[in-house]
Design an enzyme around this catalytic site. Structure first.
Site, PDB file in Angstrom:
ATOM      1  N   THR A   7       1.029  -1.175   0.071  1.00 49.20           N
ATOM      2  CA  THR A   7       0.025  -0.092   0.044  1.00 49.20           C
ATOM      3  C   THR A   7       0.954   1.230  -0.009  1.00 49.20           C
ATOM      4  O   THR A   7       2.263   1.108   0.381  1.00 49.20           O
ATOM      5  CB  THR A   7      -0.812   0.129   1.160  1.00 49.20           C
ATOM      6  OG1 THR A   7      -1.891   1.057   1.244  1.00 49.20           O
ATOM      7  CG2 THR A   7      -0.158   0.204   2.397  1.00 49.20           C
ATOM      8  N   ALA A  10      -0.913   6.234   3.825  1.00 45.29           N
ATOM      9  CA  ALA A  10      -0.077   6.592   5.021  1.00 45.29           C
ATOM     10  C   ALA A  10      -0.972   6.261   6.387  1.00 45.29           C
ATOM     11  O   ALA A  10      -0.360   5.729   7.291  1.00 45.29           O
ATOM     12  CB  ALA A  10       0.248   7.999   5.103  1.00 45.29           C
ATOM     13  N   ASP A  68      -7.617  -6.060   1.317  1.00 42.56           N
ATOM     14  CA  ASP A  68      -8.554  -5.424   0.512  1.00 42.56           C
ATOM     15  C   ASP A  68      -9.818  -5.582   1.399  1.00 42.56           C
ATOM     16  O   ASP A  68     -10.045  -6.597   2.402  1.00 42.56           O
ATOM     17  CB  ASP A  68      -8.780  -6.508  -0.699  1.00 42.56           C
ATOM     18  CG  ASP A  68      -9.619  -6.010  -1.430  1.00 42.56           C
ATOM     19  OD1 ASP A  68      -9.312  -4.585  -1.959  1.00 42.56           O
ATOM     20  OD2 ASP A  68     -10.540  -6.270  -2.633  1.00 42.56           O
ATOM     21  N   THR A  69     -10.564  -4.544   1.310  1.00 43.15           N
ATOM     22  CA  THR A  69     -11.673  -4.155   2.099  1.00 43.15           C
ATOM     23  C   THR A  69     -12.839  -3.916   1.199  1.00 43.15           C
ATOM     24  O   THR A  69     -12.869  -3.256   0.136  1.00 43.15           O
ATOM     25  CB  THR A  69     -11.430  -2.932   3.012  1.00 43.15           C
ATOM     26  OG1 THR A  69     -10.535  -3.317   3.961  1.00 43.15           O
ATOM     27  CG2 THR A  69     -12.671  -2.439   3.853  1.00 43.15           C
ATOM     28  N   PHE A 157     -12.455   8.101   6.403  1.00 45.30           N
ATOM     29  CA  PHE A 157     -12.617   8.285   4.882  1.00 45.30           C
ATOM     30  C   PHE A 157     -13.688   7.244   4.494  1.00 45.30           C
ATOM     31  O   PHE A 157     -14.245   6.354   5.086  1.00 45.30           O
ATOM     32  CB  PHE A 157     -10.987   7.815   4.459  1.00 45.30           C
ATOM     33  CG  PHE A 157     -10.805   6.304   4.610  1.00 45.30           C
ATOM     34  CD1 PHE A 157     -10.300   5.825   5.882  1.00 45.30           C
ATOM     35  CD2 PHE A 157     -10.746   5.458   3.669  1.00 45.30           C
ATOM     36  CE1 PHE A 157      -9.938   4.475   5.889  1.00 45.30           C
ATOM     37  CE2 PHE A 157     -10.464   4.286   3.728  1.00 45.30           C
ATOM     38  CZ  PHE A 157      -9.921   3.574   4.979  1.00 45.30           C
ATOM     39  N   GLY A 158     -13.503   7.106   3.189  1.00 42.16           N
ATOM     40  CA  GLY A 158     -14.598   6.231   2.392  1.00 42.16           C
ATOM     41  C   GLY A 158     -15.971   6.524   2.898  1.00 42.16           C
ATOM     42  O   GLY A 158     -16.639   7.548   2.827  1.00 42.16           O
ATOM     43  N   LYS A 180     -12.214   4.023  16.426  1.00 42.88           N
ATOM     44  CA  LYS A 180     -12.434   3.256  15.116  1.00 42.88           C
ATOM     45  C   LYS A 180     -11.241   1.990  14.941  1.00 42.88           C
ATOM     46  O   LYS A 180     -11.517   1.111  14.756  1.00 42.88           O
ATOM     47  CB  LYS A 180     -12.370   4.116  14.012  1.00 42.88           C
ATOM     48  CG  LYS A 180     -12.504   3.102  12.642  1.00 42.88           C
ATOM     49  CD  LYS A 180     -12.215   4.150  11.447  1.00 42.88           C
ATOM     50  CE  LYS A 180     -12.338   3.202  10.120  1.00 42.88           C
ATOM     51  NZ  LYS A 180     -11.979   3.818   8.723  1.00 42.88           N
ATOM     52  N   HIS A 185     -12.719  -3.414  11.451  1.00 43.42           N
ATOM     53  CA  HIS A 185     -12.421  -4.534  10.472  1.00 43.42           C
ATOM     54  C   HIS A 185     -11.008  -4.511  10.313  1.00 43.42           C
ATOM     55  O   HIS A 185     -10.468  -5.920  10.342  1.00 43.42           O
ATOM     56  CB  HIS A 185     -13.307  -4.342   9.211  1.00 43.42           C
ATOM     57  CG  HIS A 185     -13.299  -3.029   8.603  1.00 43.42           C
ATOM     58  ND1 HIS A 185     -13.555  -1.799   9.233  1.00 43.42           N
ATOM     59  CD2 HIS A 185     -12.622  -2.653   7.324  1.00 43.42           C
ATOM     60  CE1 HIS A 185     -13.554  -0.919   8.508  1.00 43.42           C
ATOM     61  NE2 HIS A 185     -12.827  -1.070   7.542  1.00 43.42           N
ATOM     62  N   ARG A 186     -10.335  -3.671   9.850  1.00 46.53           N
ATOM     63  CA  ARG A 186      -8.971  -3.742   9.675  1.00 46.53           C
ATOM     64  C   ARG A 186      -8.229  -3.966  10.804  1.00 46.53           C
ATOM     65  O   ARG A 186      -7.315  -4.659  10.609  1.00 46.53           O
ATOM     66  CB  ARG A 186      -8.645  -2.255   8.908  1.00 46.53           C
ATOM     67  CG  ARG A 186      -7.130  -2.563   8.184  1.00 46.53           C
ATOM     68  CD  ARG A 186      -6.921  -1.435   7.419  1.00 46.53           C
ATOM     69  NE  ARG A 186      -7.662  -0.252   7.517  1.00 46.53           N
ATOM     70  CZ  ARG A 186      -8.791   0.212   6.677  1.00 46.53           C
ATOM     71  NH1 ARG A 186      -9.187  -0.398   5.861  1.00 46.53           N
ATOM     72  NH2 ARG A 186      -9.252   1.292   7.140  1.00 46.53           N
TER      73      ARG A 186
HETATM   74  P1  IMP Z   1      -9.398  -0.765  -0.083  1.00 49.10           P
HETATM   75  O1  IMP Z   1      -9.675  -2.313  -0.215  1.00 49.10           O
HETATM   76  O2  IMP Z   1      -9.067  -0.504   1.341  1.00 49.10           O
HETATM   77  O3  IMP Z   1      -8.889  -0.047  -1.216  1.00 49.10           O
HETATM   78  O4  IMP Z   1     -10.957  -0.329   0.028  1.00 49.10           O
HETATM   79  C1  IMP Z   1     -12.022  -0.467  -0.874  1.00 49.10           C
HETATM   80  C2  IMP Z   1     -12.814   0.845  -0.703  1.00 49.10           C
HETATM   81  O5  IMP Z   1     -13.593   0.556   0.602  1.00 49.10           O
HETATM   82  C3  IMP Z   1     -12.384   2.031  -0.433  1.00 49.10           C
HETATM   83  O6  IMP Z   1     -12.230   3.062  -1.452  1.00 49.10           O
HETATM   84  C4  IMP Z   1     -13.147   2.704   0.568  1.00 49.10           C
HETATM   85  O7  IMP Z   1     -14.268   3.531   0.006  1.00 49.10           O
HETATM   86  C5  IMP Z   1     -13.855   1.613   1.310  1.00 49.10           C
HETATM   87  N1  IMP Z   1     -13.209   1.528   2.742  1.00 49.10           N
HETATM   88  C6  IMP Z   1     -11.967   0.916   2.984  1.00 49.10           C
HETATM   89  N2  IMP Z   1     -12.210   0.948   4.334  1.00 49.10           N
HETATM   90  C7  IMP Z   1     -12.673   1.828   4.889  1.00 49.10           C
HETATM   91  C8  IMP Z   1     -13.006   2.024   6.222  1.00 49.10           C
HETATM   92  O8  IMP Z   1     -12.313   1.763   7.238  1.00 49.10           O
HETATM   93  N3  IMP Z   1     -13.832   2.997   6.319  1.00 49.10           N
HETATM   94  C9  IMP Z   1     -14.818   3.421   5.304  1.00 49.10           C
HETATM   95  N4  IMP Z   1     -14.688   2.904   4.010  1.00 49.10           N
HETATM   96  C10 IMP Z   1     -13.451   2.030   3.887  1.00 49.10           C
END
Ligand code: IMP
Length: 202
Positions: A7, A10, A68-69, A157-158, A180, A185-186
């Site tokens: 990744t 940051a 991946d989330t 974010f997100g 948080k 989840h992370r």
């Molecule tokens: P990534 O796999 O971390 O790139 O996450 C994919 C998408 O899921 C991102 O573009 C965010 O929109 C959303 N996302 C991932 N983690 C989070 C979080 O902790 N909070 C809110 N949205 C998240």
């Protein structure tokens, strides 16, 4: 022990370094001079995490983990899921557009239950042993909650302004990083990874 985290985010690097402590040297893609766009074409979180970790391992010969989330919404059959970053058509990581689409899709629906799920894939050379079968290792974490009727808060974010975790009455964006990072989840997936890495040392 040096491990690449696939990744350049940051915020994620910071979070992971805090959880893993200084016994592991966690380096980013930028740190290893990887500037190319790593393909993420899988149709599951597991496939994407594996694809990213495998790419670094194959091209740089370094132990690596990737995450991946996805946000999985019950009433939408698990969508946006693996497509969370590009949920609104024709966009990429446009959180405002993604949240607007999510609210539209849930209009008139009573069931607003959802979960965030993170999958981490670890591929490594000794002593970061691969699994007994010689394959990569996966660690996952999730947090359940509901999708609010409207956005609130300006942290995170997100989808954070829309996601209210179970047991709270505020969104992730309102709760702030400290809360948080304890329940996310992370964080839960990273803790499982940390437990595994620490077990290698004992
Ligand atoms: P990534 O796999 O971390 O790139 O996450 C994919 C998408 O899921 C991102 O573009 C965010 O929109 C959303 N996302 C991932 N983690 C989070 C979080 O902790 N909070 C809110 N949205 C998240």
């Amino acid at each position: 022990m040096k491990i690449v985290f696939a990744t350049n985010n940051a915020h994620k690097l910071d979070e992971i370094r805090r959880i893993l402590g200084n016994r592991f040297e966690i380096v980013s893609l930028e740190d290893i001079g990887c500037h190319e766009e790593i393909p993420e074409t899988g149709d599951t979180l597991e496939a994407n995490a594996l694809q990213k970790a495998q790419y670094v391992y194959d091209h740089y010969g370094l132990s690596c983990f990737a995450d991946d989330t996805g946000l999985e919404v019950e009433a939408l059959g698990g969508a946006p899921g693996v497509h969370s970053a590009r949920y609104a058509e024709g966009t990429d990581h446009d959180s405002e557009a993604n949240m607007a689409k999510l609210l539209r899709e849930l209009e008139g629906k009573d069931n607003r239950r959802a979960q965030f799920r993170t999958v981490i894939c670890l591929i490594g050379t000794s002593p970061l042993h691969l699994s007994h079968e010689g394959g990569p290792l996966f660690f996952s974490g999730s947090v359940s909650g509901t999708i609010a009727q409207s956005k609130s808060g300006d942290g995170g974010f997100g989808y954070d302004p829309l996601f209210v975790p179970e047991g709270y009455d505020k969104s992730f964006a309102e709760l702030g990083a400290e809360v948080k990072n304890k329940i996310s989840h992370r964080a839960r997936a990273v803790e499982k990874l940390a437990e595994y890495l620490h077990s290698l040392e004992s």
